[in-house]
Scaffold this motif. Structure first.
Motif, PDB file in Angstrom:
ATOM      1  N   ARG A 229       5.126  -1.471  -2.493  1.00  0.00           N
ATOM      2  CA  ARG A 229       3.882  -0.720  -2.680  1.00  0.00           C
ATOM      3  C   ARG A 229       3.501   0.047  -1.433  1.00  0.00           C
ATOM      4  O   ARG A 229       3.009   1.176  -1.498  1.00  0.00           O
ATOM      5  N   TRP A 230       3.766  -0.541  -0.274  1.00  0.00           N
ATOM      6  CA  TRP A 230       3.466   0.130   0.989  1.00  0.00           C
ATOM      7  C   TRP A 230       4.369   1.347   1.168  1.00  0.00           C
ATOM      8  O   TRP A 230       3.942   2.384   1.664  1.00  0.00           O
ATOM      9  N   ALA A 232       5.727   3.095  -1.234  1.00  0.00           N
ATOM     10  CA  ALA A 232       5.260   4.117  -2.170  1.00  0.00           C
ATOM     11  C   ALA A 232       4.035   4.834  -1.602  1.00  0.00           C
ATOM     12  O   ALA A 232       3.909   6.067  -1.709  1.00  0.00           O
ATOM     13  N   ALA A 233       3.131   4.072  -0.972  1.00  0.00           N
ATOM     14  CA  ALA A 233       1.942   4.669  -0.366  1.00  0.00           C
ATOM     15  C   ALA A 233       2.320   5.565   0.804  1.00  0.00           C
ATOM     16  O   ALA A 233       1.740   6.637   1.003  1.00  0.00           O
ATOM     17  N   LYS A 236       3.510   8.839  -0.357  1.00  0.00           N
ATOM     18  CA  LYS A 236       2.430   9.648  -0.930  1.00  0.00           C
ATOM     19  C   LYS A 236       1.499  10.198   0.145  1.00  0.00           C
ATOM     20  O   LYS A 236       1.059  11.362   0.074  1.00  0.00           O
ATOM     21  N   THR A 237       1.219   9.363   1.180  1.00  0.00           N
ATOM     22  CA  THR A 237       0.223   9.758   2.179  1.00  0.00           C
ATOM     23  C   THR A 237       0.829  10.123   3.525  1.00  0.00           C
ATOM     24  O   THR A 237       0.160  10.744   4.353  1.00  0.00           O
ATOM     25  N   PHE A 245      -3.136  -4.230   0.856  1.00  0.00           N
ATOM     26  CA  PHE A 245      -3.105  -3.029   0.015  1.00  0.00           C
ATOM     27  C   PHE A 245      -2.666  -3.448  -1.379  1.00  0.00           C
ATOM     28  O   PHE A 245      -1.486  -3.613  -1.646  1.00  0.00           O
ATOM     29  N   MET A 247      -3.662  -1.962  -4.400  1.00  0.00           N
ATOM     30  CA  MET A 247      -3.719  -0.935  -5.438  1.00  0.00           C
ATOM     31  C   MET A 247      -2.307  -0.511  -5.862  1.00  0.00           C
ATOM     32  O   MET A 247      -1.426  -0.302  -5.022  1.00  0.00           O
ATOM     33  N   VAL A 249       0.656   1.823  -6.986  1.00  0.00           N
ATOM     34  CA  VAL A 249       0.992   3.185  -6.579  1.00  0.00           C
ATOM     35  C   VAL A 249       2.123   3.706  -7.458  1.00  0.00           C
ATOM     36  O   VAL A 249       3.104   2.989  -7.691  1.00  0.00           O
ATOM     37  N   PRO A 250       1.995   4.935  -7.950  1.00  0.00           N
ATOM     38  CA  PRO A 250       3.110   5.503  -8.724  1.00  0.00           C
ATOM     39  C   PRO A 250       4.399   5.491  -7.912  1.00  0.00           C
ATOM     40  O   PRO A 250       4.374   5.563  -6.690  1.00  0.00           O
ATOM     41  N   LYS A 251       5.542   5.380  -8.594  1.00  0.00           N
ATOM     42  CA  LYS A 251       6.880   5.364  -7.984  1.00  0.00           C
ATOM     43  C   LYS A 251       7.248   4.009  -7.379  1.00  0.00           C
ATOM     44  O   LYS A 251       8.289   3.873  -6.765  1.00  0.00           O
ATOM     45  N   GLU A 252       6.370   2.998  -7.528  1.00  0.00           N
ATOM     46  CA  GLU A 252       6.706   1.687  -6.955  1.00  0.00           C
ATOM     47  C   GLU A 252       7.989   1.134  -7.566  1.00  0.00           C
ATOM     48  O   GLU A 252       8.831   0.574  -6.867  1.00  0.00           O
TER      49      GLU A 252
END
Length: 316
Positions: A229-230, A232-233, A236-237, A245, A247, A249-252
């Protein structure tokens, strides 16, 4: 007659005559007797129930090895004598010895045969005989399957590539019938691809374009212990989260597939998250130790340094 089905496929008088002749051939009678000894011995040695209720005296490894050679030699002699690619009879598991010749057939040979190196739903290799090892485990089964060598896993083997083997007899191929062969080949490949786990399939996108991206995902997760997840984040960011974290996230899931794919290519075995927990813990510890930098002493703190003591407590 169904449309598209040739007369040759429905009835071949040549094969019918060869079948009748084989049933009277002395070599075939010898073959049948050897075949029964080998099949029944193999069934009995592995503890399987024999529906035909016939039994033979157990064979030693030396006897079985000798019979296997004679069995193969007879098969070759019969096929060469009658100019056929092979023949088969009913399964001795069910068919009694006295009735076996009545079940003998010379099949219409196919130019294309397909095998896989795992127990696929459509293309597993045919049953083979073998010499049982001395330490063979006895099991009980009501299955009608004899025993198969090489021992094929039910799924694609983790320590080898998924292989589909095509055997093509060119003497049975006409130049204007290639489209049918191409169709059968495509169907076989499609069926086998459906049996592959997702981690063993070629990625949908171009591999050459994504190899660096996938390796970077693998590096972050496997060597830096960064959660999917990190990662993926981060993609994205552009920055890794600095705290908890939770939440989604798409593409996880795409991150996970990349890690599994690269792990298999690098280590030739499937990625198993539980087995990498200790590796990830050690990796995280090493990374944190490397990042230590005391504002007063750098990396050369004394035993009494409060910053170093607090750092060690956090690691614990």
């Amino acid at each position: 007659m169904p449309k598209g089905k040739s007369k040759e496929e429905e009835f071949d008088p040549t094969l019918e005559l060869k079948t009748l002749a084989l049933r009277d051939e002395p070599l075939v009678h010898q073959y049948r007797d050897l075949h029964y000894q080998l099949v029944l011995d193999q069934l009995q040695a592995t503890g399987q129930r024999i529906a035909s209720r016939e039994h033979t005296t157990p064979l030693s490894a030396a006897q079985r090895r000798s019979l296997l050679k004679r069995h193969a030699r007879l098969d070759k002699q019969i096929c060469e004598k009658y100019r056929i690619s092979g023949f088969h009879g009913g399964d001795p598991y069910i068919v009694k010895r006295d009735n076996w010749l009545e079940t003998l057939r010379v099949p219409l040979s196919q130019p294309l045969t397909i095998e896989t190196n795992w127990q696929s739903s459509f293309y597993s290799p045919r049953v083979q005989f073998y010499v049982l090892p001395k330490d063979a485990a006895v099991f009980h089964s009501h299955s009608r399957i004899v025993c198969q060598l090489p021992s094929l896993p039910k799924k694609v083997p983790a320590d080898s590539l998924p292989i589909l083997t095509i055997h093509l007899d060119l003497s049975k191929v006409k130049g204007n019938h290639l489209a049918g062969l191409a169709t059968k080949f495509k169907e076989a490949v499609k069926r086998c691809l459906e049996e592959l786990p997702r981690s063993r399939r070629k990625p949908a996108s171009t591999w050459q374009q994504n190899v660096k991206r996938d390796y970077h995902r693998f590096y972050l997760h496997f060597y830096r212990a960064v959660p999917y997840r990190w990662i993926a984040a981060y993609e994205k960011t552009g920055a890794l989260p600095k705290g908890p974290f939770d939440m989604a996230v798409p593409k996880e899931s795409s991150i996970r597939e990349s890690v599994e794919r690269v792990h298999y290519i690098v280590f030739s075995r499937p990625f198993k998250a539980r087995k990498t927990l200790s590796h990830r813990a050690n990796t995280r510890l090493d990374a944190e130790i490397q990042s230590f930098n005391c504002p007063d002493h750098g990396k050369d703190c004394s035993d009494t340094c409060g910053y170093a003591k607090d750092f060690i407590k956090k690691l614990g």
